[in-house]
Design a protein around this motif. Structure first.
Motif, PDB file in Angstrom:
ATOM      1  N   ARG A   1      43.184  45.652  41.224  1.00  0.00           N
ATOM      2  CA  ARG A   1      43.294  46.253  42.696  1.00  0.00           C
ATOM      3  C   ARG A   1      44.013  47.675  42.885  1.00  0.00           C
ATOM      4  NH1 ARG A   1      43.499  43.803  47.449  1.00  0.00           N
ATOM      5  NH2 ARG A   1      43.305  41.920  46.839  1.00  0.00           N
TER       6      ARG A   1
ATOM      7  N   ALA B   1      43.087  34.826  40.469  1.00  0.00           N
ATOM      8  CA  ALA B   1      43.056  35.442  41.708  1.00  0.00           C
ATOM      9  C   ALA B   1      42.110  36.376  41.564  1.00  0.00           C
ATOM     10  CB  ALA B   1      44.396  36.289  41.954  1.00  0.00           C
TER      11      ALA B   1
ATOM     12  N   ARG C   1      43.448  41.241  34.631  1.00  0.00           N
ATOM     13  CA  ARG C   1      44.536  40.938  35.840  1.00  0.00           C
ATOM     14  C   ARG C   1      44.075  41.501  37.156  1.00  0.00           C
ATOM     15  NH1 ARG C   1      48.694  42.452  31.129  1.00  0.00           N
ATOM     16  NH2 ARG C   1      49.506  40.476  30.959  1.00  0.00           N
ATOM     17  N   ALA C   2      44.045  40.542  38.328  1.00  0.00           N
ATOM     18  CA  ALA C   2      43.796  41.091  39.509  1.00  0.00           C
ATOM     19  C   ALA C   2      44.699  42.274  39.985  1.00  0.00           C
ATOM     20  CB  ALA C   2      43.724  39.846  40.326  1.00  0.00           C
ATOM     21  N   SER C   3      45.899  42.199  39.893  1.00  0.00           N
ATOM     22  CA  SER C   3      46.829  43.088  40.515  1.00  0.00           C
ATOM     23  C   SER C   3      46.420  44.541  39.534  1.00  0.00           C
ATOM     24  CB  SER C   3      48.393  42.906  40.104  1.00  0.00           C
ATOM     25  OG  SER C   3      48.446  42.644  38.702  1.00  0.00           O
TER      26      SER C   3
ATOM     27  N   ASP D   1      43.213  34.640  35.327  1.00  0.00           N
ATOM     28  CA  ASP D   1      43.892  35.177  36.356  1.00  0.00           C
ATOM     29  C   ASP D   1      42.899  34.696  37.484  1.00  0.00           C
ATOM     30  OD1 ASP D   1      45.022  36.200  38.584  1.00  0.00           O
ATOM     31  OD2 ASP D   1      45.309  38.127  37.936  1.00  0.00           O
TER      32      ASP D   1
ATOM     33  N   GLY E   1      38.450  36.305  43.819  1.00  0.00           N
ATOM     34  CA  GLY E   1      38.819  36.648  45.002  1.00  0.00           C
ATOM     35  C   GLY E   1      39.082  38.110  45.239  1.00  0.00           C
ATOM     36  N   THR E   2      39.672  38.658  44.474  1.00  0.00           N
ATOM     37  CA  THR E   2      40.190  40.163  44.368  1.00  0.00           C
ATOM     38  C   THR E   2      38.928  41.138  44.486  1.00  0.00           C
ATOM     39  OG1 THR E   2      42.355  39.678  43.578  1.00  0.00           O
ATOM     40  CG2 THR E   2      41.472  42.016  43.638  1.00  0.00           C
TER      41      THR E   2
END
Length: 280
Positions: A110, A131, A105-107, A129, A134-135
């Motif tokens: 991060r 994202a 999971r990108a979140s 995911d 890009g993350t």
């Protein structure tokens, strides 16, 4: 001209040399990891991390979502709540520790990097995911691109291949091209032993591991105490250390740059002994 495997990783300004293969210690912050002894809590995590670092671990891989076949779903917030305090606790005790966050999971990635993690280990290779690529490109941290199919809940029903090695290479190549197109440079490839693969396919994949030299990226191998070992030997995961060391040794001889393991000392010894063969 043959490709030369990349031998360094830039971990937020710290250059990690993979000329000698590195060992990554597993810290599962979950109640249902397949190997019970790898599960840690905030109360004992610092001691476990200290032992792994003393035994020679280069990286500590912290995960809060069990990816064993059929594992239960965990929300992003619960996953973050499990791993973030552990990262803080370890770095408070060992500020120079190199923390890998094991998440798809990108979140979560991060948040972990914001706390000091220097590497993202994505068992989904960006497939779960949209994202994620890009993350990690934005964060600029090394990224482990692992092969799998489906989700932890469905992957074992998708272990259908005509040629497991070539199909995995082809599927990784597509993902690698996409990630490189975003400008990301420090990428480690993981064939994904045990993820959408049967034990027989895992052995075939290990036999042909040196075919992954078609890429110029380091290869991570994660076979530690997996079903392939203990079901083949008709033992329990708790008794699979010797089998793990045998297969880790094979992986090293076939070019693995990182071993992801539950038992750091034994893996470090395997690295040191196999490295002696390079003197001849």
């Amino acid at each position: 001209m043959p490709k030369v495997t990349k031998k360094t990783l830039n971990c937020r300004g710290r250059l990690v040399d993979l000329t000698q293969p590195a060992v990554m210690g597993i810290l599962n912050i979950t109640p249902d990891s397949f190997f019970a002894d790898s599960r840690v809590s905030l109360n004992n995590t610092v001691a476990t991390a200290e032992r792994m670092l003393q035994d020679g671990a280069t990286f500590l891989d912290i995960g809060g979502y069990s990816t064993r076949p059929g594992a239960a779903e965990v929300s992003p917030s619960e996953e973050a709540d499990r791993v973030l305090p552990i990262i803080e606790a370890i770095l408070a005790a060992f500020p120079t520790a190199l923390i890998s966050i094991d998440t798809f999971r990108a979140s979560v990635a991060r948040q972990a990097v914001a706390l000091g993690a220097v590497l993202v280990n994505d068992i989904a290779g960006g497939t779960l995911d949209p994202a994620m690529f890009g993350t990690v490109a934005e964060l600029g941290v090394p990224y482990i691109l692992m092969h799998t199919r489906g989700t932890p809940q469905t992957m074992q029903s998708m272990a259908t291949y005509t040629n497991v090695t070539t199909e995995i290479i082809d599927e990784l190549a597509i993902r690698l091209t996409e990630l490189r197109s975003l400008g990301h440079k420090d990428i480690i490839l993981d064939p994904g032993f045990g993820f959408a693969k049967t034990p027989t396919q895992n052995f075939e994949l290990l036999h042909y591991l040196d075919d992954f030299k078609v890429f110029d990226e380091p290869i991570l191998v994660g076979l530690s105490r997996k079903t392939t070992i203990w079901k083949t030997l008709k033992i329990k995961a708790e008794d699979a250390l010797n089998g793990t060391t045998v297969l880790n040794t094979v992986a090293l001889l076939k070019g693995a740059s990182i071993l992801r393991v539950h038992d750091v000392r034994e893996a470090v010894e395997a690295v040191k002994l196999t490295q002696r063969l390079t003197f001849f």
